[in-house]
Scaffold this motif. Structure first.
Motif, PDB file in Angstrom:
ATOM      1  N   LEU A   2       4.528 -55.511  27.015  1.00 40.28           N
ATOM      2  CA  LEU A   2       4.040 -56.703  26.327  1.00 40.28           C
ATOM      3  C   LEU A   2       2.599 -56.995  26.694  1.00 40.28           C
ATOM      4  CD1 LEU A   2       4.443 -59.213  24.582  1.00 40.28           C
ATOM      5  CD2 LEU A   2       5.378 -60.378  26.605  1.00 40.28           C
ATOM      6  N   ALA A   3       2.279 -56.868  27.985  1.00 43.64           N
ATOM      7  CA  ALA A   3       0.913 -57.149  28.428  1.00 43.64           C
ATOM      8  C   ALA A   3      -0.078 -56.192  27.781  1.00 43.64           C
ATOM      9  CB  ALA A   3       0.828 -57.050  29.950  1.00 43.64           C
ATOM     10  N   THR A   4       0.223 -54.888  27.807  1.00 50.92           N
ATOM     11  CA  THR A   4      -0.708 -53.920  27.219  1.00 50.92           C
ATOM     12  C   THR A   4      -0.763 -54.059  25.695  1.00 50.92           C
ATOM     13  OG1 THR A   4       1.051 -52.234  27.207  1.00 50.92           O
ATOM     14  CG2 THR A   4      -0.440 -52.257  29.094  1.00 50.92           C
ATOM     15  N   ASN A 138      -3.374 -52.186  34.636  1.00 50.95           N
ATOM     16  CA  ASN A 138      -2.049 -52.775  34.497  1.00 50.95           C
ATOM     17  C   ASN A 138      -0.956 -51.737  34.700  1.00 50.95           C
ATOM     18  OD1 ASN A 138       0.354 -53.611  32.419  1.00 50.95           O
ATOM     19  ND2 ASN A 138      -0.583 -55.417  33.333  1.00 50.95           N
ATOM     20  N   SER A 143       3.767 -50.419  36.061  1.00 52.42           N
ATOM     21  CA  SER A 143       4.357 -50.327  34.728  1.00 52.42           C
ATOM     22  C   SER A 143       4.609 -48.871  34.374  1.00 52.42           C
ATOM     23  CB  SER A 143       3.418 -50.957  33.691  1.00 52.42           C
ATOM     24  OG  SER A 143       3.167 -52.303  34.006  1.00 52.42           O
ATOM     25  N   VAL A 189      -2.422 -62.321  33.625  1.00 58.34           N
ATOM     26  CA  VAL A 189      -2.309 -60.871  33.772  1.00 58.34           C
ATOM     27  C   VAL A 189      -3.406 -60.363  34.709  1.00 58.34           C
ATOM     28  CG1 VAL A 189      -2.416 -58.650  32.577  1.00 58.34           C
ATOM     29  CG2 VAL A 189      -1.225 -60.578  31.518  1.00 58.34           C
ATOM     30  N   ILE A 234       4.366 -56.899  33.399  1.00 54.69           N
ATOM     31  CA  ILE A 234       3.452 -57.794  32.695  1.00 54.69           C
ATOM     32  C   ILE A 234       2.415 -58.397  33.638  1.00 54.69           C
ATOM     33  CG2 ILE A 234       3.276 -59.920  31.338  1.00 54.69           C
ATOM     34  CD1 ILE A 234       6.061 -59.373  30.278  1.00 54.69           C
TER      35      ILE A 234
END
Length: 290
Positions: A2-4, A138, A143, A189, A234
């Motif tokens: 979701l973050a990326t 990230n 992740s 983030v 995330i």
């Protein structure tokens, strides 16, 4: 993921808006003959961004463990710096972005044919390099690399589709609200990436380790749990952070969120002032006419 995805979406939308403004302005000037040079510059920016991503992914494997940790920590801090600058730049320059880009096009046309290529490369390259660096930071924090990369790619593809829809008048939504809320999300983030970078530098003995972890949340958030994995993917969450990581995270969030909310407040006040002026001007004009 979701973050990326949101990183790719936000940066892709910024790049898409910039490209749309540049293409529309050249077309308005009747200089469609320069579009090929503009697209060449954009292609160079994409190639450089992919090269940076590949270098970050495969370059460190030939290094010693300590060198990898130092590189990871430094690049994580650099990623935080770039993304923070991007968030504030968009918050302060977003309203005048179109005017600023048009003036850059006018200056590039007056200089030389190479200037349009350079303008295209610099306008898009900044977003591309920021995306590559921040996604790498990230993903390296724990992740899944495949899911992280896939999320960024899907975000960029979504941004391309939205940008095309906006240019054709098919998609309409409040970009200001979108960039405002994603800015707040990316601050959280970035705080996780900062904490991860500090941890890398501590493992490399660049920053003192300061003994035992500040606290432990292993029982509340087990590392193998789905929510632990989600938080780690995330926000780079770690259940046993060091004191340096805790202080860095809290300090960054407190300072950055306060400054960001201040920028948004000033922008909103300026917008209300401009609206009041535009509403009062006709009345004033009518009064002077009488």
């Amino acid at each position: 993921m979701l973050a990326t995805y949101l990183i790719g979406l936000r940066e892709g939308l910024e790049a898409g808006l910039i490209v749309g403004i540049l293409v529309a302005y050249l077309s308005k000037l009747g200089r469609r003959d320069l579009l090929g040079r503009l697209w060449a510059g954009i292609g160079i920016a994409v190639a450089i961004s992919l090269g940076v991503g590949a270098l970050l992914t495969w370059g460190p494997y030939a290094m010693t463990f300590q060198a990898q940790e130092i590189l990871g920590g430094v690049l994580s801090l650099a990623a935080v710096g770039m993304v923070t600058w991007m968030i504030f730049w968009m918050a302060t320059h977003g309203a005048g972005l179109s005017k600023e880009l048009r003036s850059q096009v006018d200056a590039a046309i007056d200089r030389s044919w190479v200037a349009i290529i350079v303008l295209g490369a610099l306008s898009v390259g900044r977003e591309g390099i920021e995306t590559a660096l921040f996604v790498w930071a990230n993903v390296s924090g724990g992740s899944d690399p495949v899911l992280g990369t896939l999320g960024a790619v899907l975000g960029i593809l979504t941004a391309v589709g939205i940008s095309w829809g906006i240019s054709r008048g098919l998609v309409r939504f409040n970009l200001s609200v979108f960039f405002t809320w994603t800015g707040l999300f990316l601050i959280l983030v970035a705080a996780g990436v900062l904490a991860y970078g500090i941890g890398d530098l501590q493992e490399a003995s660049v920053i003192p380790g300061w003994g035992e972890p500040a606290f432990s949340l292993v029982e509340a958030v087990p590392p193998g749990s789905w929510y632990g994995t989600l938080l780690g993917g995330i926000f780079n969450f770690t259940p046993e952070p060091t004191w340096a990581q805790v202080i860095g995270w809290l300090g960054y969030v407190a300072v950055t969120v306060s400054l960001y909310l201040g920028v948004l407040h000033r922008r909103a006040s300026a917008g209300r002032g401009a609206s009041a002026t535009s509403v009062s001007s006709p009345a004033a004009a009518g009064a002077s006419a009488h």
